[in-house]
Scaffold this active site. Structure first.
Site, PDB file in Angstrom:
ATOM      1  N   SER A  77       0.838  -1.197   0.000  1.00 14.98           N
ATOM      2  CA  SER A  77       0.000   0.000   0.000  1.00 14.98           C
ATOM      3  C   SER A  77       0.874   1.249   0.000  1.00 14.98           C
ATOM      4  O   SER A  77       1.661   1.462   0.930  1.00 14.98           O
ATOM      5  CB  SER A  77      -0.899   0.014   1.231  1.00 14.98           C
ATOM      6  OG  SER A  77      -1.538   1.274   1.362  1.00 14.98           O
TER       7      SER A  77
ATOM      8  N   HIS B  76      -1.331  -1.363  -4.268  1.00 18.79           N
ATOM      9  CA  HIS B  76      -2.597  -0.967  -3.656  1.00 18.79           C
ATOM     10  C   HIS B  76      -2.618   0.553  -3.498  1.00 18.79           C
ATOM     11  O   HIS B  76      -1.714   1.123  -2.871  1.00 18.79           O
ATOM     12  CB  HIS B  76      -2.730  -1.649  -2.293  1.00 18.79           C
ATOM     13  CG  HIS B  76      -4.032  -1.421  -1.609  1.00 18.79           C
ATOM     14  ND1 HIS B  76      -5.166  -2.174  -1.884  1.00 18.79           N
ATOM     15  CD2 HIS B  76      -4.399  -0.541  -0.641  1.00 18.79           C
ATOM     16  CE1 HIS B  76      -6.155  -1.769  -1.111  1.00 18.79           C
ATOM     17  NE2 HIS B  76      -5.726  -0.766  -0.357  1.00 18.79           N
TER      18      HIS B  76
ATOM     19  N   ASP C 136      -4.800   3.635  -2.053  1.00 21.33           N
ATOM     20  CA  ASP C 136      -5.911   4.048  -1.192  1.00 21.33           C
ATOM     21  C   ASP C 136      -6.405   5.434  -1.583  1.00 21.33           C
ATOM     22  O   ASP C 136      -5.638   6.403  -1.548  1.00 21.33           O
ATOM     23  CB  ASP C 136      -5.465   4.070   0.271  1.00 21.33           C
ATOM     24  CG  ASP C 136      -5.302   2.680   0.841  1.00 21.33           C
ATOM     25  OD1 ASP C 136      -6.261   1.898   0.754  1.00 21.33           O
ATOM     26  OD2 ASP C 136      -4.214   2.370   1.358  1.00 21.33           O
TER      27      ASP C 136
ATOM     28  N   MET D 287      -9.086   8.247  -0.458  1.00 28.89           N
ATOM     29  CA  MET D 287      -9.953   8.665   0.642  1.00 28.89           C
ATOM     30  C   MET D 287     -10.447  10.085   0.395  1.00 28.89           C
ATOM     31  O   MET D 287      -9.681  10.938  -0.048  1.00 28.89           O
ATOM     32  CB  MET D 287      -9.194   8.619   1.970  1.00 28.89           C
ATOM     33  CG  MET D 287      -8.523   7.303   2.280  1.00 28.89           C
ATOM     34  SD  MET D 287      -7.665   7.381   3.881  1.00 28.89           S
ATOM     35  CE  MET D 287      -6.606   5.936   3.744  1.00 28.89           C
TER      36      MET D 287
ATOM     37  N   HIS E 271      -8.484   1.179  -4.121  1.00 30.32           N
ATOM     38  CA  HIS E 271      -9.383   1.029  -2.979  1.00 30.32           C
ATOM     39  C   HIS E 271     -10.089   2.364  -2.764  1.00 30.32           C
ATOM     40  O   HIS E 271      -9.523   3.306  -2.199  1.00 30.32           O
ATOM     41  CB  HIS E 271      -8.570   0.625  -1.744  1.00 30.32           C
ATOM     42  CG  HIS E 271      -9.407   0.341  -0.542  1.00 30.32           C
ATOM     43  ND1 HIS E 271      -8.861   0.072   0.696  1.00 30.32           N
ATOM     44  CD2 HIS E 271     -10.756   0.279  -0.371  1.00 30.32           C
ATOM     45  CE1 HIS E 271      -9.828  -0.134   1.568  1.00 30.32           C
ATOM     46  NE2 HIS E 271     -10.991   0.000   0.949  1.00 30.32           N
TER      47      HIS E 271
ATOM     48  N   MET F 228     -12.272   4.495  -0.961  1.00 29.18           N
ATOM     49  CA  MET F 228     -12.946   4.786   0.309  1.00 29.18           C
ATOM     50  C   MET F 228     -13.607   6.150   0.183  1.00 29.18           C
ATOM     51  O   MET F 228     -13.231   7.127   0.848  1.00 29.18           O
ATOM     52  CB  MET F 228     -11.938   4.737   1.459  1.00 29.18           C
ATOM     53  CG  MET F 228     -11.432   3.342   1.752  1.00 29.18           C
ATOM     54  SD  MET F 228     -10.124   3.288   3.007  1.00 29.18           S
ATOM     55  CE  MET F 228      -8.693   3.541   1.950  1.00 29.18           C
TER      56      MET F 228
ATOM     57  N   MET G 296     -11.932  -5.771   5.379  1.00 27.52           N
ATOM     58  CA  MET G 296     -11.174  -4.808   6.167  1.00 27.52           C
ATOM     59  C   MET G 296     -10.938  -5.386   7.555  1.00 27.52           C
ATOM     60  O   MET G 296     -11.882  -5.758   8.258  1.00 27.52           O
ATOM     61  CB  MET G 296     -11.923  -3.479   6.269  1.00 27.52           C
ATOM     62  CG  MET G 296     -12.105  -2.745   4.942  1.00 27.52           C
ATOM     63  SD  MET G 296     -10.533  -2.332   4.151  1.00 27.52           S
ATOM     64  CE  MET G 296      -9.772  -1.274   5.394  1.00 27.52           C
TER      65      MET G 296
ATOM     66  N   ASP H 135      -7.183  -6.237   4.205  1.00 32.04           N
ATOM     67  CA  ASP H 135      -6.503  -4.945   4.293  1.00 32.04           C
ATOM     68  C   ASP H 135      -6.573  -4.434   5.721  1.00 32.04           C
ATOM     69  O   ASP H 135      -7.650  -4.222   6.262  1.00 32.04           O
ATOM     70  CB  ASP H 135      -7.184  -3.956   3.340  1.00 32.04           C
ATOM     71  CG  ASP H 135      -6.504  -2.590   3.321  1.00 32.04           C
ATOM     72  OD1 ASP H 135      -5.472  -2.413   3.995  1.00 32.04           O
ATOM     73  OD2 ASP H 135      -7.007  -1.702   2.604  1.00 32.04           O
TER      74      ASP H 135
END
Length: 218
Positions: free
Chosen positions: A7, A30, A32, A34, A63, A65, A134, A172
């Protein structure tokens, strides 16, 4: 098969390209995303995603979010995302979202928070290439692994095997040398690791060590 997914949330942002190149032996990267709304934190956007895509040919697992993730699918595919993993808690139509991702030519995945039941989504697994469990509350790196979520992994493993599907089970949060074997033994195949990779002096060696530990536990 075992997949190790470093990540970049744990990478050195000032040397992101260099850090990504250090894990060229990883199976995927990966990323992320957000928005500060679905989770109480902000991270990368499409520009950083594109920058990562420009320095590697590795598979980018996005990912998302974020609230109303479907509105951003096309943006992140255009930035280089290869799989769009969205939270079922952030959409009212997870089936439609999966179809939208496929229509854009990429894979679809869904993620569930630690407190979200997996049972309502078992009948739709054939529409997804990945399910991400998660093992921490999403939003921040460096949290402690929650072993109780492995019950969901076992339920998924049994249903996927029963239906003869190729859906990958990912996890994760809190994955490190001390936790990866437990997750692998429960049926996880893809492991997101942040500080357990980028926090080491030799990230590539860390990737290989995590892969070995997971393989030994399967």
């Amino acid at each position: 098969m075992i997949y190790i997914a470093p990540s970049i949330l744990a990478a050195d942002y000032a040397a992101l390209g260099s850090d990504v190149r250090k894990v060229a032996n990883a199976d995927l990267i990966h990323v992320d995303i957000m928005d500060g709304h679905f989770v109480p934190n902000l991270s990368f956007g499409p520009d950083v995603t594109k920058a990562v895509n420009n320095v590697t040919e590795q598979f980018l697992d996005m990912h998302l979010m974020i609230e109303q993730p479907e509105k951003w699918f096309e943006t992140y595919v255009g930035a280089g995302g290869d799989r769009l993993v969205f939270h079922v808690e952030a959409t009212s139509d997870h089936v439609g979202a999966a179809r939208q991702a496929h229509d854009l030519g990429v894979q679809a995945g869904f993620a569930v928070k630690p407190g979200t039941s997996i049972e309502p989504y078992l009948d739709d697994l054939e529409l997804f290439e990945e399910v991400m469990i998660m093992s921490v509350e999403p939003g921040f790196g460096g949290q402690k692994f929650m072993p109780e979520v492995l019950d969901k992994v076992r339920v998924l493993r049994d249903r996927i095997a029963e239906a003869g599907l190729g859906t990958i089970i990912a996890i994760d949060g809190g994955i490190a040398e001390t936790t990866i074997a437990h997750a692998a033994a429960a049926g996880v195949e893809s492991f997101v690791a942040g500080s357990a990779v980028f926090g080491k002096d030799d990230p590539a060696a860390a990737v290989e060590n995590l892969r070995l530990l997971a393989e030994q536990a399967r």
